[in-house]
Design a protein around this motif. Structure first.
Motif, mmCIF file in Angstrom:
data_model
loop_
_atom_site.group_PDB
_atom_site.id
_atom_site.type_symbol
_atom_site.label_atom_id
_atom_site.label_comp_id
_atom_site.label_asym_id
_atom_site.label_seq_id
_atom_site.Cartn_x
_atom_site.Cartn_y
_atom_site.Cartn_z
ATOM 1 N N ASN A 22 0.819 -1.213 0.000
ATOM 2 C CA ASN A 22 0.000 0.000 0.000
ATOM 3 C C ASN A 22 0.854 1.265 0.000
ATOM 4 O OD1 ASN A 22 -2.316 -1.517 -0.068
ATOM 5 N ND2 ASN A 22 -2.830 -1.245 2.086
ATOM 6 N N SER A 41 -4.970 -7.732 -0.348
ATOM 7 C CA SER A 41 -6.217 -7.392 0.341
ATOM 8 C C SER A 41 -7.175 -6.696 -0.610
ATOM 9 C CB SER A 41 -5.933 -6.463 1.536
ATOM 10 O OG SER A 41 -5.517 -5.187 1.077
ATOM 11 N N SER A 42 -8.448 -6.763 -0.276
ATOM 12 C CA SER A 42 -9.461 -6.072 -1.071
ATOM 13 C C SER A 42 -9.235 -4.567 -1.028
ATOM 14 C CB SER A 42 -10.857 -6.415 -0.543
ATOM 15 O OG SER A 42 -11.092 -7.799 -0.664
ATOM 16 N N TRP A 43 -8.819 -4.054 0.137
ATOM 17 C CA TRP A 43 -8.558 -2.618 0.260
ATOM 18 C C TRP A 43 -7.417 -2.196 -0.656
ATOM 19 C CZ3 TRP A 43 -10.191 1.910 0.902
ATOM 20 C CH2 TRP A 43 -9.363 2.973 1.269
ATOM 21 N N THR A 53 -6.584 -3.591 -3.435
ATOM 22 C CA THR A 53 -7.107 -3.609 -4.798
ATOM 23 C C THR A 53 -7.896 -2.340 -5.103
ATOM 24 O OG1 THR A 53 -7.227 -6.029 -4.783
ATOM 25 C CG2 THR A 53 -8.582 -4.879 -6.414
ATOM 26 N N VAL A 54 -8.735 -1.923 -4.148
ATOM 27 C CA VAL A 54 -9.522 -0.689 -4.333
ATOM 28 C C VAL A 54 -8.596 0.510 -4.520
ATOM 29 C CG1 VAL A 54 -11.109 0.919 -3.194
ATOM 30 C CG2 VAL A 54 -11.563 -1.537 -3.124
ATOM 31 N N LEU A 55 -7.581 0.620 -3.657
ATOM 32 C CA LEU A 55 -6.626 1.726 -3.788
ATOM 33 C C LEU A 55 -5.944 1.702 -5.146
ATOM 34 C CD1 LEU A 55 -4.695 1.937 -0.380
ATOM 35 C CD2 LEU A 55 -6.442 3.494 -1.251
#
Length: 197
Positions: free
Chosen positions: A29, A79-81, A83-85
């Motif tokens: 991230n 993580s899904s988060w 991927t969203v970022l």
């Protein structure tokens, strides 16, 4: 297309960079955010009349965008988060390039073409993300990655051509627009095939 078929060529460099960045204490991230900042910097360089540097920095951003996913897989922290970022920041970087070019070329005809291009990107990405969300198929990404004529690398090539050859901005924008529409239709047809079987 190039992402799907040419990934193996650049994957060793992506993995080595990812291992190095993990070793110095960064996580996936962190690199996603760095890629965003670098990408926005590319837009600033384009706006301030440094197109060659803008393209170089844009490609560094794109490389880091590939590295972050590799880091997540290497460290088992996907993580899904994340991927969203990743997907959201990609669109911000692309939008930044369009805004920089629009500010430098406020000709109504060019602005109209940019509007059509933005709509075509939204069209293509909507299909891509929706199919990724509802499909049971798997890929190396955290969701099903639909291949197509225009993937991230082709988008960067076309943005680069728009930035470097601004006297022919209308031409390259039309080429990009056509490629996006073809990709969207290609993905829509594939979605019908895999989701109605």
């Amino acid at each position: 297309m190039l992402d799907t078929h040419g990934r193996s060529i650049v994957q060793p460099s992506i993995e080595k960079t990812g291992k190095f960045l993990l070793k110095i204490g960064l996580n996936a991230n962190h690199v996603t955010v760095i890629a965003l900042i670098v990408g926005i910097s590319a837009s600033c360089l384009v706006y301030f009349g440094m197109p060659a540097w803008g393209v170089v920095v844009l490609w560094i951003s794109g490389f880091l965008d590939a590295v972050d996913g590799s880091m997540a897989r290497q460290s088992n922290t996907s993580s899904s988060w994340g991927t969203v970022l990743d997907v959201t920041f990609d669109r911000v970087v692309e939008g930044g390039i369009l805004i920089a070019l629009a500010l430098r070329h406020p000709d109504p005809a060019i602005l109209f073409l940019f509007l059509l291009l933005a709509i075509s990107i939204i069209f293509t990405m909507t299909i891509f993300l929706t199919v990724g969300a509802v499909s049971d198929k798997q890929s190396y990404k955290s969701f099903y990655y639909q291949p197509g004529l225009a993937e991230r690398t082709e988008g960067f090539i076309l943005f680069s051509l728009m930035v470097l050859f601004q006297p022919h901005l209308k031409l390259w924008t039309i080429v990009f627009l056509v490629v996006e529409i073809v990709t969207g239709l290609q993905r829509l047809l594939e979605a019908k095939r895999i989701l109605t079987d």
